[in-house]
Motif scaffolding. Structure first.
Motif, PDB file in Angstrom:
ATOM      1  N   GLN A   1      54.064  97.246  56.366  1.00 39.19           N
ATOM      2  CA  GLN A   1      53.795  98.423  57.182  1.00 39.19           C
ATOM      3  C   GLN A   1      54.190  98.139  58.636  1.00 39.19           C
ATOM      4  N   ILE A   2      54.498  99.192  59.368  1.00 38.38           N
ATOM      5  CA  ILE A   2      54.918  99.051  60.764  1.00 38.38           C
ATOM      6  C   ILE A   2      53.778  99.452  61.687  1.00 38.38           C
ATOM      7  N   GLY A   3      53.391  98.534  62.560  1.00 34.69           N
ATOM      8  CA  GLY A   3      52.336  98.794  63.534  1.00 34.69           C
ATOM      9  C   GLY A   3      52.924  99.195  64.873  1.00 34.69           C
ATOM     10  N   PRO A   4      52.092  99.203  65.928  1.00 34.31           N
ATOM     11  CA  PRO A   4      52.554  99.622  67.259  1.00 34.31           C
ATOM     12  C   PRO A   4      53.730  98.812  67.784  1.00 34.31           C
ATOM     13  N   LYS A   5      53.784  97.520  67.411  1.00 33.77           N
ATOM     14  CA  LYS A   5      54.886  96.664  67.875  1.00 33.77           C
ATOM     15  C   LYS A   5      55.668  96.076  66.700  1.00 33.77           C
ATOM     16  N   GLY A   6      55.707  96.827  65.601  1.00 36.01           N
ATOM     17  CA  GLY A   6      56.461  96.367  64.442  1.00 36.01           C
ATOM     18  C   GLY A   6      55.564  95.773  63.381  1.00 36.01           C
ATOM     19  N   PRO A   7      56.142  95.102  62.386  1.00 31.17           N
ATOM     20  CA  PRO A   7      55.347  94.477  61.327  1.00 31.17           C
ATOM     21  C   PRO A   7      54.422  93.404  61.894  1.00 31.17           C
TER      22      PRO A   7
END
Length: 433
Positions: free
Chosen positions: A189-195
């Motif tokens: 999954q991708i978060g605010p600054k990427g995986p």
């Protein structure tokens, strides 16, 4: 990795009972959770205190939704710490069948009967075969009545390393980090600054090896941010080296942490820098009345000594690094250090220089050394200098016995190199804390 299959283990009381026939669960320290481990597993396992501290460093607001994955879970201790602190389901993958069963038993033993634990799984198989693993995971959930297909929120990799090597290289790590990251990248999954990725690496990796890890990360996740972390437990060495990637990274490229038994004692973040040290040509150049401080070597290894120095030394204070390598980096300074926690946390010892000695303490001179030190107002001293390891403990006991009952404060003795025309000589400095 086509054609590779995994086998799912559901953590349960049944698996606990089965593993319990081989070994009893034990806690490493009073008040810590119990785990099933063989002697070898316990020796290789991350201490629970460190595992918990790491888990608490993760900001839940930056962590994507889904399951915490450990692609080489071993006993599962670190994975369980992440899962408990972050309140997320856990997925462990372990190639060794027996160790995988221990991992599943540990998950069940430490489940606390939480509802989310019904999603926990351990897969027997190769951590590099991501497609097979995720398919087996979801199939196992369906078979137990769970229709959800939870994604992967975060991946943790702590690859095995040779036990007898003095220096480690990334080629020795199993499973191969590049293969694991490439296989799992589509599933993260991708978060605010990427995986969200955490790599737990050998503290023996040099700058070239670290650059190679950076290259692997950049190739897999172009442009992703990362924070290298050096962790010390205060034993004169780097205990853990890790890189926190994407949504687990901070705003700085480097972080140095010194921890106690249960909590972070000090933390420093910033960008790395090089530092030069000065040298003395005679004992007369080492000023009596100045202060000498031994800092944790992890601070130097991380390259954050300048960040620490800027907080430790006030304006107008003279200071120079005397030694920037080995187990006891030395800073000499004209005034006391700042009392700020993140400064003092990296201090091993600090005191005012009260005496120079041209020879080391020896068994036949220890009473004379003790008498001389006592006259400087020191009633207890720690020998923090390079001495013959065979007699160092004996010297420490003898000098402590000689000083017993004497009035005075605490102090320490440290050695430094003095460059004489005839060659480098050792100077032994006595400091009063």
């Amino acid at each position: 990795m086509s054609g590779v299959e995994h086998e799912a283990i559901v953590p349960s009381n049944k698996i606990v009972s089965s593993v319990k026939k081989k070994v009893e669960p034990k806690a490493s320290r009073k008040g810590e959770p119990s785990f099933f481990m063989t002697d070898e597993m316990r020796r290789l396992s991350t201490p629970w205190s460190i595992a918990s501290i790491r888990a608490n460093q993760i900001d839940l607001r930056s962590l994507p939704a889904g399951v915490i994955l450990d692609a080489a879970s071993g006993s599962g201790l670190q994975l369980i710490a992440f899962s408990r602190v972050l309140k997320r389901p856990a997925l462990g993958i372990e190639l060794d069948r027996d160790i995988a069963r221990f991992c599943a038993a540990n998950m069940s033993l430490n489940s606390d009967d939480e509802v989310q634990r019904s999603l926990d799984r351990v897969l027997i198989g190769d951590g590099r075969a991501a497609d097979s693993a995720i398919s087996t995971f979801w199939t196992s959930l369906r078979e137990t009545g769970t229709r959800a297909h939870p994604p992967i929120a975060m991946i943790h990799i702590d690859p095995a390393r040779p036990l007898d090597a003095q220096n480690h290289s990334i080629e020795e790590m199993k499973p191969d980090i590049k293969s694991v990251l490439k296989a799992w990248s589509p599933h993260l999954q991708i978060g605010p600054k990427g995986p969200a990725v955490l790599l737990d690496l050998s503290p023996r990796l040099d700058s070239v090896q670290r650059a190679m890890i950076d290259g692997v990360l950049e190739a897999t996740f172009p442009g992703i941010s990362r924070t290298w972390e050096w962790l010390s437990r205060g034993g004169g060495r780097i205990d853990r080296l890790s890189v926190w990637v994407g949504s687990l990274s901070s705003d700085s490229s480097r972080r140095c942490i010194r921890v106690g038994r249960k909590h972070i004692m000090a933390i420093m973040e910033g960008e790395g820098s090089a530092t030069n040290s000065i040298s003395f040509n005679s004992a007369l150049e080492v000023p009596t009345g100045a202060y000498l401080t031994i800092v944790d070597p992890a601070l130097i290894e991380s390259g954050l000594q300048d960040s620490w120095h800027n907080s430790a030394i006030s304006g107008g204070t003279g200071s120079s690094w005397v030694r920037i390598d080995g187990r006891r980096p030395l800073l000499i300074h004209t005034d006391e250090l700042s009392k700020e926690e993140n400064v003092q946390g990296f201090v091993v010892a600090s005191g005012k220089i009260v005496q120079h000695r041209l020879s080391p303490p020896e068994l036949h001179t220890i009473d004379q050394v003790a008498s001389s030190i006592a006259k400087r107002g020191i009633g207890k001293i720690t020998l923090r200098c390079s001495l013959d390891p065979e007699i160092h403990p004996t010297l420490q006991r003898r000098i402590s016995r000689e000083l017993k009952g004497r009035d005075g404060g605490s102090g320490f003795m440290v050695d430094m190199d003095v460059k004489r025309p005839s060659g480098v000589r050792k100077l032994y400095i006595v400091c009063k804390e």
